[in-house]
Design an enzyme around this catalytic site. Structure first.
Site, PDB file in Angstrom:
ATOM      1  CB  VAL A 189       0.470  -0.897  12.213  1.00 35.32           C
ATOM      2  CG1 VAL A 189       1.253  -0.007  11.270  1.00 35.32           C
ATOM      3  CG2 VAL A 189      -0.986  -0.482  12.236  1.00 35.32           C
ATOM      4  CB  CYS A 197      -4.070  -2.228   4.260  1.00 31.97           C
ATOM      5  SG  CYS A 197      -3.053  -2.647   5.708  1.00 31.97           S
ATOM      6  CD  GLU A 222      -2.501   0.906   2.910  1.00 35.24           C
ATOM      7  OE1 GLU A 222      -2.080   0.051   3.732  1.00 35.24           O
ATOM      8  OE2 GLU A 222      -3.483   1.622   3.140  1.00 35.24           O
ATOM      9  CE  LYS A 233      -7.210   0.726   3.782  1.00 37.29           C
ATOM     10  NZ  LYS A 233      -5.968   1.112   4.487  1.00 37.29           N
TER      11      LYS A 233
HETATM   12  C1  ACM Z   1      -3.976  -0.284   7.078  1.00 36.77           C
HETATM   13  O1  ACM Z   1      -5.081  -0.348   6.553  1.00 36.77           O
HETATM   14  N1  ACM Z   1      -2.974   0.370   6.535  1.00 36.77           N
HETATM   15  C2  ACM Z   1      -3.734  -0.965   8.369  1.00 36.77           C
END
Ligand code: ACM
Length: 262
Positions: A168, A141, A38, A108
């Site tokens: 993370v 992510c 990402e 996203k």
């Molecule tokens: C994320 O969506 N970068 C944890």
């Protein structure tokens, strides 16, 4: 089909340098589809919306152009995360490019933590594209924690999920086998590693990029820290058979009328 990931530590704001680094790392890679993390060229921890808009690019910007050159030289497709600029809005997006040029963009859907303050929630819907004989779906992510993301891609025919990530929290890598088993898909989670200390206490990214089969097998797993390029050979037939037993069909047996609340 040969699918893989590049895990590395981007330098925040050093777009040209990160692109050069990726081009060098992918020289000679023998793959059909490679997934990058990402926001792989911009970095992750923006201090403000203004800073994000300065680094954000349209889907035909310099990052896309550089990736298309890498894809053309290597003869593979690339899925990669980038901050997408659309007027005065920015989306946390993933693009798919191939040797012939741009293939598509996904914005996203599920924003994570501080992203909610600077990015727009994605409005593209989950997207599936052809890569040779394969159908490849994009997710970014935090989308992983909503099983609906992978399911929506699989219901649209995705056989491989290209999952660009800056993880993370520690759970995604061990949940991806479930996503792959329940949908009978391959997934490539390309995570970054290293740290960014730009806001608050900063963030440490968890590496361990993974490639998982429709049987839930981990075909490759990267180190917690450090650059890694992994490519595995896959048999797409495994993702096309949705019948775990003679009497069961993963999608045909769904009963949406029973999934109502109350
Ligand atoms: C994320 O969506 N970068 C944890």
């Amino acid at each position: 089909m040969r699918i893989g990931y590049l895990q590395f530590t981007p330098e925040f704001g050093e777009v040209a340098r990160n692109l050069e680094r990726v081009a060098l790392a992918l020289e000679g890679a023998d793959a059909d589809l490679l997934v990058l993390p990402e926001l792989f060229a911009s970095g992750y921890q923006f201090r403000s919306r203004e800073e994000l808009l300065e680094l954000a690019e349209p889907p035909d910007g310099p990052t896309a152009e550089a990736l298309i050159r890498v894809a053309a030289r290597g003869g593979f497709h690339l899925a990669a995360g980038f901050p997408e600029r659309d007027g005065d809005r920015a989306y946390n997006s993933a693009m798919l490019v191939g040797p012939q040029g741009r293939v598509g963009v996904y914005r996203k859907t599920h924003l994570f933590d501080a992203e909610t303050e600077i990015f727009e929630p994605g409005d593209s819907g989950f997207q599936v594209f052809a890569v040779g004989e394969a159908r490849v779906g994009l997710m970014v992510c935090w989308d992983w924690i909503f099983p609906e993301s992978a399911r929506t891609l699989a219901l649209q025919g995705a056989e491989v999920i290209a999952h660009t990530a800056n993880l993370v929290l520690p759970w995604c890598q061990s949940c991806m086998p479930a996503r792959c088993i329940e949908n009978r898909v391959f997934a490539v989670t390309a995570n970054r590693c290293g740290e960014e200390r730009r806001v608050g206490d900063g963030l440490r990214f968890t590496g361990q990029s993974v490639i998982v089969s429709p049987r839930g097998e981990t075909l490759a797993r990267g180190p917690e820290q450090g650059e890694a390029l992994e490519v595995v050979e896959t048999d797409l037939a495994l993702a096309r058979d949705k019948k775990p037993t003679a009497r069961n069909d993963l999608f045909g047996d769904r009963r949406p009328e029973m999934y109502r609340l109350g």
